[in-house]
Design an enzyme around this catalytic site. Sequence first.
Site, PDB file in Angstrom:
ATOM      1  N   ASP A  94       9.207  -5.102  -4.876  1.00 34.24           N
ATOM      2  CA  ASP A  94       8.058  -5.892  -4.423  1.00 34.24           C
ATOM      3  C   ASP A  94       7.583  -5.278  -3.111  1.00 34.24           C
ATOM      4  O   ASP A  94       8.247  -5.385  -2.080  1.00 34.24           O
ATOM      5  CB  ASP A  94       8.483  -7.343  -4.221  1.00 34.24           C
ATOM      6  CG  ASP A  94       7.325  -8.261  -3.813  1.00 34.24           C
ATOM      7  OD1 ASP A  94       6.259  -7.739  -3.409  1.00 34.24           O
ATOM      8  OD2 ASP A  94       7.503  -9.490  -3.866  1.00 34.24           O
ATOM      9  N   HIS A  95       6.405  -4.627  -3.144  1.00 37.83           N
ATOM     10  CA  HIS A  95       5.917  -3.887  -1.983  1.00 37.83           C
ATOM     11  C   HIS A  95       5.547  -4.807  -0.819  1.00 37.83           C
ATOM     12  O   HIS A  95       5.324  -4.337   0.302  1.00 37.83           O
ATOM     13  CB  HIS A  95       4.711  -3.020  -2.368  1.00 37.83           C
ATOM     14  CG  HIS A  95       4.812  -1.622  -1.843  1.00 37.83           C
ATOM     15  ND1 HIS A  95       5.279  -1.324  -0.586  1.00 37.83           N
ATOM     16  CD2 HIS A  95       4.511  -0.428  -2.423  1.00 37.83           C
ATOM     17  CE1 HIS A  95       5.254  -0.014  -0.397  1.00 37.83           C
ATOM     18  NE2 HIS A  95       4.802   0.556  -1.511  1.00 37.83           N
ATOM     19  N   ARG A  96       5.455  -6.102  -1.048  1.00 39.34           N
ATOM     20  CA  ARG A  96       5.211  -7.031   0.051  1.00 39.34           C
ATOM     21  C   ARG A  96       6.465  -7.206   0.901  1.00 39.34           C
ATOM     22  O   ARG A  96       6.381  -7.572   2.082  1.00 39.34           O
ATOM     23  CB  ARG A  96       4.785  -8.404  -0.491  1.00 39.34           C
ATOM     24  CG  ARG A  96       3.511  -8.396  -1.323  1.00 39.34           C
ATOM     25  CD  ARG A  96       3.289  -9.757  -1.991  1.00 39.34           C
ATOM     26  NE  ARG A  96       4.434 -10.131  -2.845  1.00 39.34           N
ATOM     27  CZ  ARG A  96       4.522 -11.283  -3.495  1.00 39.34           C
ATOM     28  NH1 ARG A  96       3.533 -12.163  -3.410  1.00 39.34           N
ATOM     29  NH2 ARG A  96       5.580 -11.552  -4.242  1.00 39.34           N
TER      30      ARG A  96
END
Length: 449
Positions: free
Chosen positions: A420-422
Site C-alpha cells: 500500500d503506497h500510502r
Amino acid sequence: MAEIIEMPKLSDTMTVGTLVKWLKKEGDKVASGDMLCEVETDKATMEVENFVAGVMLKHYVAAGGQVPVGAPMCAIGKAGEAVPAAPTIAPKAAPAPAKPATAAPAPTKPVPAPAAKPAAAPAPVAQAVSQNLKSETPGEPSFAKATEGTRIKASPLAKKLAAEKGVTLTGVQGSGPGGRIVRADVLSAAGKPAAAGASSASASSVASLTGPIGADEAVAVSNMRATIARRLLESTNGIPHFYVEIEVDAGPLADMREGLNAALGDLAPEKGGGKFTVNDFILKASVEALRRVPAVNSSWMGETIQRHGSVHLAFGVAIEDGLLTPVIRDADSKSLRQISAEAKALIAKARAKKLTPAEMSGSTFTVTNLGMFGVTGFYGIINPPNAGILSVGATLTKPVVDARGQIVAGRRMALGISGDHRVIDGAIAAQFLAALKTVLETPALLLLG
C-alpha cells in the site's frame, strides 16, 4: 405458547444467511444449548444455538433457503401444541442484502443475473423465504431432481468427483442451495448401486475427449463469494498497489525441513513429533522479517498510520467457494512449532467452514502461497487494512551461478510483495524482502524464537 426463532446476526456485516442444513428435525426435543442448524454467512458456515427448551414444532425455511437477519426460521414449543402460522416478514427485511451496493455497487451486479431464468436460479431473498414458508412438505429440504432433458445444477467439485467415481448426475438429488448438487451428494450416490444404463452413460462421458466441458448454467453467488468480490473491489479501487519481487535460495530451507521431518515425523505429538510444511517456515520467516522491518506491519487509518506492536498473521486457505484468511494472533510470540500447529488447526476449520468471524479478522499482515500448485510467481491483492501481502511461488530447480562462478543446479523461490503506497514505499518493501531472504537462506534463525 410457541417461541418463534429468528435468524440471528452472526457477523458484523451479515444481512442474510443461507440455511445449509437442519440439525434438529420437526418433532425432536431441543434443550437450551443445542445447535439447531448450520447457516452460511458472508464469512463462514456457523451453527445457530438454541436458547428455548421444548419440541421443534416447525421449520419455516427449507435447507438451501436464504433468510434475512431477523426473519423467522422455526417454531419451538410444547409437544402437541398447535403450530403457529408463518409470521409475516417485515418489509425492511427485503432490501437488507442490497446495503453493500451503496458502498461498492459493482460486486453486487452479478447477483440479479440469474433472475432472468426463474426456473434455474433462486428468487430474491424475500421471495425465497416466502417460497420456503409455503413448502408443501415443511421441514424437508426442497431437493431439485435432475431428470433427462433438464439442466443439471452441480458445483464444479461435484462434477469432477462424479467423473472420477463414475457417478451420473442425472437423478442425483442436490442438497445445496437451490437444489444444487454438491460433493456430499455425489459421495452418497457413489455408495449406492447405480442402474446399468446410468453406469454405462457415465463411463462413456468420462471417456469422451470431445464436446462441451459441462452444462451452461448461471450459478448463484454465495454470501461468501459476494463478500470476497466486494472486499477485493474495494482493495483494488481504494488502495494504490505497488509490487516488488525477489528470488531466494531455497536449498538451505528445503534441507532443514527434510532433516526435521525425518527426525520428528514418526514421533507422537506428545514426544515432540510432527511434520513441517514449507508454508510453516514462510509464516515464521515473515514474522521475523516484520520484526526487522516493523514499518510493514502497519495500517492506513486516514488521518494517521497505525503501527502495530504485535503481528497478527493472516494466510490464505483455498476452499470451493473462494479464499479464506484465518489469523494467527500474536505470531511474534510463537515458535515455529506453535505456528505450524495453529496453522494446521485453522486450515482444518477453514475447509470444514467452521471458522468464526473472530478467527478471520484483525490481521496486520497476510501471506498467500500458490507454490503447491506449481505457480512460479504472482502478486496478491492487499487484504485491508494491511499495508502489504506476501506472495509465495513454487521452488524450482534451475541453473544458477555459485560463489565460485560455476554454473550449478540450484533451488530457487520467487517472493513478491504487494504494498500500500500510502503506508510504505518501494524502499521499505525492498528492505522487508531482503530481511526475509536473509532469514530463509539461514533457516536456523527460525529455531531461535
